[in-house]
Design an enzyme around this catalytic site. Structure first.
Site, PDB file in Angstrom:
ATOM      1  N   CYS A   2       0.837  -1.197   0.000  1.00 20.49           N
ATOM      2  CA  CYS A   2       0.000   0.000   0.000  1.00 20.49           C
ATOM      3  C   CYS A   2       0.876   1.253   0.000  1.00 20.49           C
ATOM      4  CB  CYS A   2      -0.869   0.022   1.246  1.00 20.49           C
ATOM      5  SG  CYS A   2      -1.818  -1.476   1.459  1.00 20.49           S
ATOM      6  N   ARG A  27       2.184   1.031  -6.100  1.00 18.36           N
ATOM      7  CA  ARG A  27       2.344   0.156  -4.936  1.00 18.36           C
ATOM      8  C   ARG A  27       1.098  -0.671  -4.650  1.00 18.36           C
ATOM      9  NH1 ARG A  27       6.623   1.947  -1.346  1.00 18.36           N
ATOM     10  NH2 ARG A  27       5.615   0.811   0.312  1.00 18.36           N
ATOM     11  N   TRP A  74      -3.330  -2.239  -1.514  1.00 17.33           N
ATOM     12  CA  TRP A  74      -3.184  -3.584  -2.063  1.00 17.33           C
ATOM     13  C   TRP A  74      -3.718  -4.513  -0.980  1.00 17.33           C
ATOM     14  CZ3 TRP A  74      -0.576  -8.177  -0.882  1.00 17.33           C
ATOM     15  CH2 TRP A  74      -0.513  -9.116  -1.912  1.00 17.33           C
ATOM     16  N   ASN A  98      -0.025   0.500   6.081  1.00 15.93           N
ATOM     17  CA  ASN A  98       0.608  -0.431   5.157  1.00 15.93           C
ATOM     18  C   ASN A  98       1.198  -1.539   6.002  1.00 15.93           C
ATOM     19  OD1 ASN A  98       2.029  -1.700   3.080  1.00 15.93           O
ATOM     20  ND2 ASN A  98       3.786  -0.324   3.262  1.00 15.93           N
ATOM     21  N   GLY A  99       0.863  -2.810   5.680  1.00 17.13           N
ATOM     22  CA  GLY A  99       1.415  -3.924   6.450  1.00 17.13           C
ATOM     23  C   GLY A  99       0.313  -4.827   6.962  1.00 17.13           C
ATOM     24  N   GLU A 479      11.999 -16.065 -16.608  1.00 17.52           N
ATOM     25  CA  GLU A 479      11.625 -14.645 -16.553  1.00 17.52           C
ATOM     26  C   GLU A 479      10.630 -14.316 -17.679  1.00 17.52           C
ATOM     27  OE1 GLU A 479      11.548 -12.271 -14.712  1.00 17.52           O
ATOM     28  OE2 GLU A 479      11.702 -10.393 -15.791  1.00 17.52           O
ATOM     29  N   LYS A 483       6.965 -12.832 -16.974  1.00 23.64           N
ATOM     30  CA  LYS A 483       6.497 -11.559 -17.569  1.00 23.64           C
ATOM     31  C   LYS A 483       5.170 -11.789 -18.280  1.00 23.64           C
ATOM     32  CE  LYS A 483       8.363  -9.131 -15.938  1.00 23.64           C
ATOM     33  NZ  LYS A 483       9.477  -9.230 -15.064  1.00 23.64           N
ATOM     34  N   GLU A 486       2.220 -12.503 -15.768  1.00 25.44           N
ATOM     35  CA  GLU A 486       1.788 -11.434 -14.856  1.00 25.44           C
ATOM     36  C   GLU A 486       1.080 -10.292 -15.570  1.00 25.44           C
ATOM     37  OE1 GLU A 486       4.850  -9.432 -12.554  1.00 25.44           O
ATOM     38  OE2 GLU A 486       6.284  -9.703 -14.165  1.00 25.44           O
ATOM     39  N   HIS A 502      11.404 -34.867 -19.406  1.00 24.64           N
ATOM     40  CA  HIS A 502      11.115 -35.479 -18.103  1.00 24.64           C
ATOM     41  C   HIS A 502       9.712 -35.128 -17.618  1.00 24.64           C
ATOM     42  CE1 HIS A 502      15.206 -36.902 -17.840  1.00 24.64           C
ATOM     43  NE2 HIS A 502      15.607 -35.701 -18.214  1.00 24.64           N
ATOM     44  N   LYS A 602       3.752  -3.337  -6.675  1.00 22.68           N
ATOM     45  CA  LYS A 602       5.162  -3.203  -7.017  1.00 22.68           C
ATOM     46  C   LYS A 602       6.089  -3.658  -5.893  1.00 22.68           C
ATOM     47  CE  LYS A 602       8.515  -1.890  -9.642  1.00 22.68           C
ATOM     48  NZ  LYS A 602       8.800  -2.808 -10.744  1.00 22.68           N
TER      49      LYS A 602
HETATM   50  C1  F6R Z   1       7.977  -9.374 -11.520  1.00 21.21           C
HETATM   51  C2  F6R Z   1       8.317  -8.577 -10.364  1.00 21.21           C
HETATM   52  C3  F6R Z   1       8.394  -9.249  -9.048  1.00 21.21           C
HETATM   53  C4  F6R Z   1       9.556  -8.685  -8.214  1.00 21.21           C
HETATM   54  C5  F6R Z   1       9.518  -9.282  -6.803  1.00 21.21           C
HETATM   55  C6  F6R Z   1      10.703  -8.834  -5.973  1.00 21.21           C
HETATM   56  O1  F6R Z   1       7.949  -8.621 -12.681  1.00 21.21           O
HETATM   57  O2  F6R Z   1       8.504  -7.391 -10.451  1.00 21.21           O
HETATM   58  O3  F6R Z   1       8.505 -10.624  -9.187  1.00 21.21           O
HETATM   59  O4  F6R Z   1      10.752  -8.982  -8.858  1.00 21.21           O
HETATM   60  O5  F6R Z   1       8.332  -8.916  -6.168  1.00 21.21           O
HETATM   61  O6  F6R Z   1      10.702  -7.456  -5.809  1.00 21.21           O
HETATM   62  P1  F6R Z   1      12.020  -6.690  -5.361  1.00 21.21           P
HETATM   63  O7  F6R Z   1      13.024  -6.878  -6.447  1.00 21.21           O
HETATM   64  O8  F6R Z   1      11.607  -5.271  -5.185  1.00 21.21           O
HETATM   65  O9  F6R Z   1      12.480  -7.322  -4.079  1.00 21.21           O
END
Ligand code: F6R
Length: 607
Positions: A2, A27, A74, A98-99, A479, A483, A486, A502, A602
């Site tokens: 949040c 966020r 969030w 937040n938390g 990755e 991407k 998500e 496998h 984020k």
């Molecule tokens: C995916 C993404 C997340 C972050 C993860 C870790 O696109 O952004 O998987 O990589 O939440 O976040 P950080 O790097 O801020 O610890």
């Protein structure tokens, strides 16, 4: 998670609260709300969904006042409805949070018994009632806040307004970050420095357990025991940073396109291209005597750690463990004496990674952090910081932070190898040369944008997509799949190409596109064999390779992307870009919300 903003101002705050929430929306974006105090009366507006819904509410029903708090959510406890949106009110207070309050159930039961009634499903509302209860019993606002904080278990950052106290705001930090901003006759609270962009660049990061009482021109900080403390005020670069999309349609696209520049900037702090040398700042550990390195991260940052394992073991001959932070912190990991633990995080605030960092520190490991936010909690708690210089990353899906993390990790792997004499001068020069070419090669890769957009138009119809790669390109396959899922919500999985037979090969039919990441290098032929196994079973391959790689194989694929031929060490840095663009265009084609995909946020500051 949040986002929090608070302003004790000299001018009306409502519009400025909303502006700050706009900067914080990355966020969390399930709902938003603000509350102000005007003529000693608390009032609030809230709306579920994106911030624009709150703006519409405020347009019809504006809020006055020179003091206010705001929140973008969030959801953790309770659905993303208006009733669960912050600020939450008690009889005498408004609170944004937040938390997670871990003991909220017992607190709530006790408050209900005492006659309080609740109007949301959130853990936050207990804070509002608890505090109101203390004020109703006659405690001063200061004592009521202290007493309330003492009752709370869990992680939180809070901003609090109290009815009748038109010039006073409280904030508190335990587990989740909170920043105090100092303005001209105004003061501010923010869940990060970006929240305060445009308001002030004079900021103070509260320390663990700190809480603050502030008016427009005074700020008093207290520690967990209630003792008044001084904390340093610094000038933050983040608050001056531009947070806009430029000419791009989405932040994610802008950030993908920034990669040649920011990777160049990052590399320039770690390499000397003229003399083809690695330049590491003063290290607080000696790579020659390190017994083991543990790399810990979450999500995309974890995939950067996976790539680094290949590099560090290959070039520096140091054993490397790679761990997902949320798994590491609840195992009983056996850490070697003399070990180095490295935490990789864009935000530097991810709750699981931070908890793992604290665990390693307590266990006597040397702790280093590779972070994008230099003032983040991880940066402040680590013994040593390796900044990645990516600049603010706003798109929820990480792109430029990933390639900047890889740039730092590549430099560390080479630097450690040089110091341990597992790399001689000539290999160092070759590798540094390979890294120095990455920014210009990345710029070439971006020329494939249009072709990737065409491929994405087909990919958008798929229900499942597989990504295959080997060696350092296996994490790039993971990755690429992350991407895609998500932001486009298409189910995707990344596999080590050799694992296909496998199990996952059973998934292959004509409806499952397979993205094969196969740069020319020692593993090329092996990856091609796995690709052929998939094609033999009807698989439709999108092949990413260089000119030589595509020469005899592109006709087997339904589509191919030709990337520059580079040293094998540089391939993960380059091949990250087409998988990012493929996901981006697929999402745009499907019409999803690229920068704010559903259910995500984020910075994950809850475990
Ligand atoms: C995916 C993404 C997340 C972050 C993860 C870790 O696109 O952004 O998987 O990589 O939440 O976040 P950080 O790097 O801020 O610890």
């Amino acid at each position: 998670m949040c986002g929090i903003i608070g302003i004790v101002g000299r001018a009306p705050v409502s519009d400025r609260l909303v502006d700050a929430l706009r900067r914080l929306e990355y966020r969390g974006y399930d709902s938003a709300g603000i509350a102000t105090l005007c003529n000693s009366r608390l009032d609030r507006r809230r709306a579920s969904g994106k911030l624009r819904n709150l703006e519409a509410v405020l347009e019809k029903s504006p809020l006055e006042g020179l003091i206010g708090i705001g929140h973008t959510r969030w959801a953790t406890h309770g659905a993303p409805t208006e009733a669960n949106a912050h600020p939450h009110l008690g009889a005498h207070v408004a609170v944004v949070h937040n938390g997670i309050i871990e003991n909220f159930k017992e607190l709530r039961d006790a408050l209900i018994k005492a006659g309080h009634s609740f109007s949301s499903d959130t853990d936050t509302e207990v804070i509002a009632h608890l505090l109101s209860d203390r004020i109703a019993r006659g405690l001063s606002p200061h004592d009521a806040v202290k007493d309330t904080l003492d009752q709370l278990e869990g992680a939180f950052a809070l901003a609090i307004l109290i009815n009748g106290e038109d010039r006073v705001m409280f904030g508190a930090r335990r587990g989740s970050p909170l920043v105090v901003g100092y303005g001209e006759g105004e003061s501010y609270l923010g869940s990060d420095a970006i929240a305060l962009a445009g308001l002030t660049n004079r900021i103070c990061y509260l320390e663990e357990g700190d809480w603050v009482q502030m008016s427009n021109d005074t700020v008093q900080i207290f520690d967990m025991t209630g003792a008044a403390v001084e904390r340093p005020v610094t000038l933050s670069a983040a608050t001056g940073a531009l947070v806009d999309k430029g000419n791009h349609r989405h932040f994610m696209l802008k950030e993908i396109y920034e990669q040649p520049t920011v990777v160049g900037q990052t590399l320039s702090s770690y390499i000397d291209p003229l003399n083809q040398r690695i330049v590491l700042q003063d290290l607080c550990f000696d790579p020659k005597t390190i017994s083991r390195i543990t790399l810990i991260a979450c999500g995309t940052s974890y995939y950067a750690a996976m790539v680094a394992k290949y590099w560090i073991e290959h070039y520096a001959h140091i054993p490397v463990d790679v761990d997902i932070a949320s798994e590491f912190r609840y195992r009983a990991p056996v850490l070697s004496q003399g070990g180095l633990a490295v935490f990789i995080s864009q935000s530097g605030e991810t709750a699981d990674t931070l908890a793992a960092l604290r665990h390693c520190k307590q266990a006597g490991q040397t702790v280093a952090a590779i972070v994008n936010v230099p003032e983040s909690t991880m940066a402040r708690e680590a013994d040593m910081v390796f900044p990645i210089h990516a600049g603010p990353e706003i798109g929820v899906a990480s792109t430029k932070a990933f390639t900047c993390q890889l740039s730092v990790l590549a430099a560390l792997a080479i630097g450690f190898g040089v110091l341990r004499k597992t790399i001689d001068r000539s290999l160092e020069a070759t590798l540094v040369q390979a890294l120095s070419e990455v920014p210009s090669r990345m710029a070439e890769v971006l020329h494939h944008d249009e072709k990737l957009r065409d491929i994405a138009a087909d990919l958008a119809n798929a229900r499942d997509v597989l990504y295959l790669g080997r060696g350092t390109d296996y994490p790039i396959a993971l990755e690429g799949a992350l991407k895609l899922k998500e932001i486009s919500y298409i189910h995707a999985e990344g596999y080590a190409a050799g694992e296909l037979k496998h199990g996952p090969i059973a998934l292959i039919d004509q409806a499952v596109p397979i993205v094969v990441i196969a740069p020319m290098g020692p593993l090329f032929e092996k990856t091609v064999s796995n690709m052929e196994e998939a094609i033999a079973r009807g698989g439709k391959v999108i092949l990413m390779s260089c000119k030589d790689g595509l020469k005899n194989h592109s006709d087997m694929a339904v589509a191919s992307i030709e990337l520059p031929q580079v040293h094998p060490m540089a391939t993960p840095l380059l091949y990250a870009l087409p998988v990012q663009l493929l996901a981006y265009h697929t999402a745009v084609h499907k019409g999803t919300d690229v920068d704010q995909p559903r259910n995500l946020a984020k910075s994950v500051t809850v475990e």
